[in-house]
Design a protein around this motif. Structure first.
Motif, PDB file in Angstrom:
ATOM      1  N   ILE A 199     -42.732 104.868 -18.226  1.00  0.00           N
ATOM      2  CA  ILE A 199     -42.619 103.926 -17.112  1.00  0.00           C
ATOM      3  C   ILE A 199     -41.528 102.923 -17.471  1.00  0.00           C
ATOM      4  O   ILE A 199     -41.574 102.294 -18.532  1.00  0.00           O
ATOM      5  CB  ILE A 199     -43.939 103.179 -16.864  1.00  0.00           C
ATOM      6  CG1 ILE A 199     -45.052 104.156 -16.480  1.00  0.00           C
ATOM      7  CG2 ILE A 199     -43.762 102.129 -15.757  1.00  0.00           C
ATOM      8  CD1 ILE A 199     -46.412 103.492 -16.319  1.00  0.00           C
ATOM      9  N   ASN A 200     -40.542 102.775 -16.580  1.00  0.00           N
ATOM     10  CA  ASN A 200     -39.486 101.784 -16.760  1.00  0.00           C
ATOM     11  C   ASN A 200     -39.597 100.732 -15.658  1.00  0.00           C
ATOM     12  O   ASN A 200     -39.649 101.068 -14.472  1.00  0.00           O
ATOM     13  CB  ASN A 200     -38.108 102.440 -16.710  1.00  0.00           C
ATOM     14  CG  ASN A 200     -37.833 103.264 -17.963  1.00  0.00           C
ATOM     15  OD1 ASN A 200     -37.776 102.727 -19.062  1.00  0.00           O
ATOM     16  ND2 ASN A 200     -37.676 104.563 -17.792  1.00  0.00           N
ATOM     17  N   GLY A 231     -49.905 104.148 -26.955  1.00  0.00           N
ATOM     18  CA  GLY A 231     -48.591 104.021 -26.344  1.00  0.00           C
ATOM     19  C   GLY A 231     -47.717 103.013 -27.047  1.00  0.00           C
ATOM     20  O   GLY A 231     -48.099 102.396 -28.042  1.00  0.00           O
ATOM     21  N   THR A 232     -46.507 102.834 -26.524  1.00  0.00           N
ATOM     22  CA  THR A 232     -45.561 101.877 -27.090  1.00  0.00           C
ATOM     23  C   THR A 232     -44.962 101.021 -25.981  1.00  0.00           C
ATOM     24  O   THR A 232     -44.884 101.438 -24.818  1.00  0.00           O
ATOM     25  CB  THR A 232     -44.417 102.579 -27.852  1.00  0.00           C
ATOM     26  OG1 THR A 232     -43.754 103.494 -26.954  1.00  0.00           O
ATOM     27  CG2 THR A 232     -44.955 103.347 -29.050  1.00  0.00           C
ATOM     28  N   PHE A 233     -44.541  99.819 -26.363  1.00  0.00           N
ATOM     29  CA  PHE A 233     -43.930  98.861 -25.453  1.00  0.00           C
ATOM     30  C   PHE A 233     -42.561  98.497 -26.001  1.00  0.00           C
ATOM     31  O   PHE A 233     -42.425  98.129 -27.165  1.00  0.00           O
ATOM     32  CB  PHE A 233     -44.816  97.610 -25.351  1.00  0.00           C
ATOM     33  CG  PHE A 233     -44.232  96.496 -24.522  1.00  0.00           C
ATOM     34  CD1 PHE A 233     -44.578  96.370 -23.184  1.00  0.00           C
ATOM     35  CD2 PHE A 233     -43.362  95.571 -25.073  1.00  0.00           C
ATOM     36  CE1 PHE A 233     -44.057  95.345 -22.416  1.00  0.00           C
ATOM     37  CE2 PHE A 233     -42.834  94.543 -24.311  1.00  0.00           C
ATOM     38  CZ  PHE A 233     -43.181  94.423 -22.975  1.00  0.00           C
ATOM     39  N   LYS A 234     -41.539  98.620 -25.171  1.00  0.00           N
ATOM     40  CA  LYS A 234     -40.177  98.311 -25.613  1.00  0.00           C
ATOM     41  C   LYS A 234     -39.490  97.473 -24.556  1.00  0.00           C
ATOM     42  O   LYS A 234     -39.576  97.766 -23.363  1.00  0.00           O
ATOM     43  CB  LYS A 234     -39.384  99.600 -25.855  1.00  0.00           C
ATOM     44  CG  LYS A 234     -37.959  99.369 -26.344  1.00  0.00           C
ATOM     45  CD  LYS A 234     -37.224 100.677 -26.539  1.00  0.00           C
ATOM     46  CE  LYS A 234     -35.787 100.439 -27.003  1.00  0.00           C
ATOM     47  NZ  LYS A 234     -35.047 101.719 -27.157  1.00  0.00           N
ATOM     48  N   LEU A 235     -38.804  96.426 -24.992  1.00  0.00           N
ATOM     49  CA  LEU A 235     -38.111  95.535 -24.071  1.00  0.00           C
ATOM     50  C   LEU A 235     -36.663  95.363 -24.494  1.00  0.00           C
ATOM     51  O   LEU A 235     -36.366  95.116 -25.670  1.00  0.00           O
ATOM     52  CB  LEU A 235     -38.805  94.177 -24.012  1.00  0.00           C
ATOM     53  CG  LEU A 235     -38.227  93.131 -23.050  1.00  0.00           C
ATOM     54  CD1 LEU A 235     -39.344  92.255 -22.485  1.00  0.00           C
ATOM     55  CD2 LEU A 235     -37.186  92.248 -23.744  1.00  0.00           C
ATOM     56  N   THR A 236     -35.757  95.504 -23.552  1.00  0.00           N
ATOM     57  CA  THR A 236     -34.340  95.212 -23.780  1.00  0.00           C
ATOM     58  C   THR A 236     -33.862  94.304 -22.661  1.00  0.00           C
ATOM     59  O   THR A 236     -34.245  94.478 -21.502  1.00  0.00           O
ATOM     60  CB  THR A 236     -33.483  96.495 -23.803  1.00  0.00           C
ATOM     61  OG1 THR A 236     -33.681  97.212 -22.577  1.00  0.00           O
ATOM     62  CG2 THR A 236     -33.868  97.384 -24.969  1.00  0.00           C
ATOM     63  N   SER A 237     -33.042  93.320 -23.015  1.00  0.00           N
ATOM     64  CA  SER A 237     -32.559  92.375 -22.014  1.00  0.00           C
ATOM     65  C   SER A 237     -31.224  91.800 -22.453  1.00  0.00           C
ATOM     66  O   SER A 237     -30.961  91.638 -23.647  1.00  0.00           O
ATOM     67  CB  SER A 237     -33.577  91.242 -21.815  1.00  0.00           C
ATOM     68  OG  SER A 237     -33.182  90.387 -20.763  1.00  0.00           O
ATOM     69  N   ARG A 244     -35.073  95.337 -18.963  1.00  0.00           N
ATOM     70  CA  ARG A 244     -35.659  96.673 -18.836  1.00  0.00           C
ATOM     71  C   ARG A 244     -36.833  96.774 -19.794  1.00  0.00           C
ATOM     72  O   ARG A 244     -36.685  96.555 -21.001  1.00  0.00           O
ATOM     73  CB  ARG A 244     -34.621  97.759 -19.159  1.00  0.00           C
ATOM     74  CG  ARG A 244     -35.145  99.192 -18.981  1.00  0.00           C
ATOM     75  CD  ARG A 244     -34.120 100.184 -19.509  1.00  0.00           C
ATOM     76  NE  ARG A 244     -34.454 101.560 -19.158  1.00  0.00           N
ATOM     77  CZ  ARG A 244     -33.954 102.220 -18.134  1.00  0.00           C
ATOM     78  NH1 ARG A 244     -33.060 101.632 -17.345  1.00  0.00           N
ATOM     79  NH2 ARG A 244     -34.312 103.471 -17.876  1.00  0.00           N
ATOM     80  N   ILE A 245     -37.994  97.104 -19.255  1.00  0.00           N
ATOM     81  CA  ILE A 245     -39.196  97.302 -20.066  1.00  0.00           C
ATOM     82  C   ILE A 245     -39.582  98.765 -19.974  1.00  0.00           C
ATOM     83  O   ILE A 245     -39.661  99.343 -18.878  1.00  0.00           O
ATOM     84  CB  ILE A 245     -40.353  96.422 -19.578  1.00  0.00           C
ATOM     85  CG1 ILE A 245     -40.014  94.946 -19.833  1.00  0.00           C
ATOM     86  CG2 ILE A 245     -41.661  96.789 -20.270  1.00  0.00           C
ATOM     87  CD1 ILE A 245     -41.000  93.986 -19.202  1.00  0.00           C
ATOM     88  N   THR A 246     -39.835  99.383 -21.128  1.00  0.00           N
ATOM     89  CA  THR A 246     -40.209 100.793 -21.182  1.00  0.00           C
ATOM     90  C   THR A 246     -41.597 100.936 -21.786  1.00  0.00           C
ATOM     91  O   THR A 246     -41.857 100.426 -22.883  1.00  0.00           O
ATOM     92  CB  THR A 246     -39.200 101.613 -22.014  1.00  0.00           C
ATOM     93  OG1 THR A 246     -37.906 101.501 -21.411  1.00  0.00           O
ATOM     94  CG2 THR A 246     -39.603 103.069 -22.069  1.00  0.00           C
ATOM     95  N   LEU A 247     -42.484 101.618 -21.058  1.00  0.00           N
ATOM     96  CA  LEU A 247     -43.824 101.919 -21.546  1.00  0.00           C
ATOM     97  C   LEU A 247     -43.911 103.420 -21.758  1.00  0.00           C
ATOM     98  O   LEU A 247     -43.641 104.201 -20.851  1.00  0.00           O
ATOM     99  CB  LEU A 247     -44.885 101.481 -20.520  1.00  0.00           C
ATOM    100  CG  LEU A 247     -44.790 100.058 -19.977  1.00  0.00           C
ATOM    101  CD1 LEU A 247     -45.866  99.832 -18.926  1.00  0.00           C
ATOM    102  CD2 LEU A 247     -44.909  99.034 -21.097  1.00  0.00           C
ATOM    103  N   LEU A 248     -44.268 103.813 -22.982  1.00  0.00           N
ATOM    104  CA  LEU A 248     -44.383 105.230 -23.307  1.00  0.00           C
ATOM    105  C   LEU A 248     -45.833 105.559 -23.638  1.00  0.00           C
ATOM    106  O   LEU A 248     -46.488 104.857 -24.407  1.00  0.00           O
ATOM    107  CB  LEU A 248     -43.499 105.575 -24.508  1.00  0.00           C
ATOM    108  CG  LEU A 248     -41.987 105.580 -24.287  1.00  0.00           C
ATOM    109  CD1 LEU A 248     -41.254 105.808 -25.597  1.00  0.00           C
ATOM    110  CD2 LEU A 248     -41.586 106.633 -23.269  1.00  0.00           C
ATOM    111  N   LEU A 249     -46.318 106.655 -23.040  1.00  0.00           N
ATOM    112  CA  LEU A 249     -47.691 107.110 -23.285  1.00  0.00           C
ATOM    113  C   LEU A 249     -47.649 108.587 -23.606  1.00  0.00           C
ATOM    114  O   LEU A 249     -47.150 109.389 -22.810  1.00  0.00           O
ATOM    115  CB  LEU A 249     -48.558 106.853 -22.056  1.00  0.00           C
ATOM    116  CG  LEU A 249     -50.052 107.149 -22.217  1.00  0.00           C
ATOM    117  CD1 LEU A 249     -50.678 106.141 -23.178  1.00  0.00           C
ATOM    118  CD2 LEU A 249     -50.747 107.064 -20.865  1.00  0.00           C
TER     119      LEU A 249
END
Length: 251
Positions: A199-200, A231-237, A244-249
């Motif tokens: 999910i982005n 899952g993982t949570f990643k944020l780039t700005s 941009r926030i990326t949620l990986l499951l």
């Protein structure tokens, strides 16, 4: 003692020493293995406790929001409808009484709708895509910004706990965008990506310097919540270029 006897004695003591050394090594490995088993068991117990605590906290948060929403609806919506129904039903004009009955029917529908939100059964009855679309429609409906959802529907089959965590994390991300980003457009993309579902959450707002330490614990909490469901949570700005926030499951 003859030389041959000395050699035999040397071999005997050497063998005994090696046997003791091997026994000590084996015992040490067994003890170490058991210690690691205990540590792993304690770690698993801790992770299980944290997982259950996270799910409980999320359920409580959603229930509190639901109760706040119900209180607002009772005061602002149903309360007004009841007042209008009372005014019309007290009238001697048949058309006004008919209008009052229409209000009563509308009130019944509103109350039934609210009753369905008193528990978390709605989590199982709604897909994650439907929930996200509802949230985006609310944001766009206020005139705050334009929104869009792009999904391949790979999130259709989710466990209730996974859906609860994702719902709460996405809510927080959208709230942060509303509070801080000031975007013109907010997009959510949902798709399968290899061994993961991804999910982005993308906005074209103000952005910020991720190297600067935040005073709050919001991002840390979101990261930990994603970890509870594997899952993982990643944020780039970038300042001036959005976030941009990326949620990986894992599938």
């Amino acid at each position: 003692m003859s030389e041959q006897e000395s050699q035999i004695a040397l071999i005997f003591f050497g063998g005994a020493f090696l046997a003791i050394l091997m026994s000590t090594f084996i015992v040490s490995m067994v003890v170490l293995h058991r210690q690691r088993q205990v540590q792993n068991r304690q770690k698993l117990d801790h992770l299980k406790t944290e997982y259950e605590k996270t799910i409980l906290n999320i359920e409580n948060e959603i229930q509190q929001e639901t109760l706040t929403h119900i209180g607002r609806e009772l005061h602002d919506n149903i309360g007004q409808l009841l007042s209008l129904a009372k005014l019309n039903l007290n009238s001697t004009k048949p058309e006004k009484q008919a209008e009052g009955k229409t209000y009563i029917n509308q009130i019944i529908k509103e109350v039934r709708s609210l009753s369905k939100t008193l528990n978390l059964d709605w989590v199982e009855s709604v897909t994650l895509e439907d929930f996200i679309q509802q949230q985006l429609d609310k944001i766009q409906g206020t005139g705050f910004c334009q929104t869009s959802l792009d999904s391949d529907f790979s999130f259709q089959e989710l466990k209730k706990d996974q859906k609860l965590v994702l719902i709460r994390v996405i809510q927080e991300c959208l709230n942060n965008a509303i509070k801080h980003a000031q975007p013109d457009h907010l997009t959510i993309q949902m798709a399968k990506n290899g061994a993961f579902r991804e999910i982005n959450i993308i906005d074209d707002g103000l952005g910020f310097d991720t190297n600067q330490k935040s005073e709050g614990s919001g991002m840390f909490n979101l990261t930990k919540r994603m970890e509870t469901i594997g899952g993982t949570f990643k944020l780039t700005s970038t300042v001036g270029k959005g976030t941009r926030i990326t949620l990986l499951l894992p599938l």
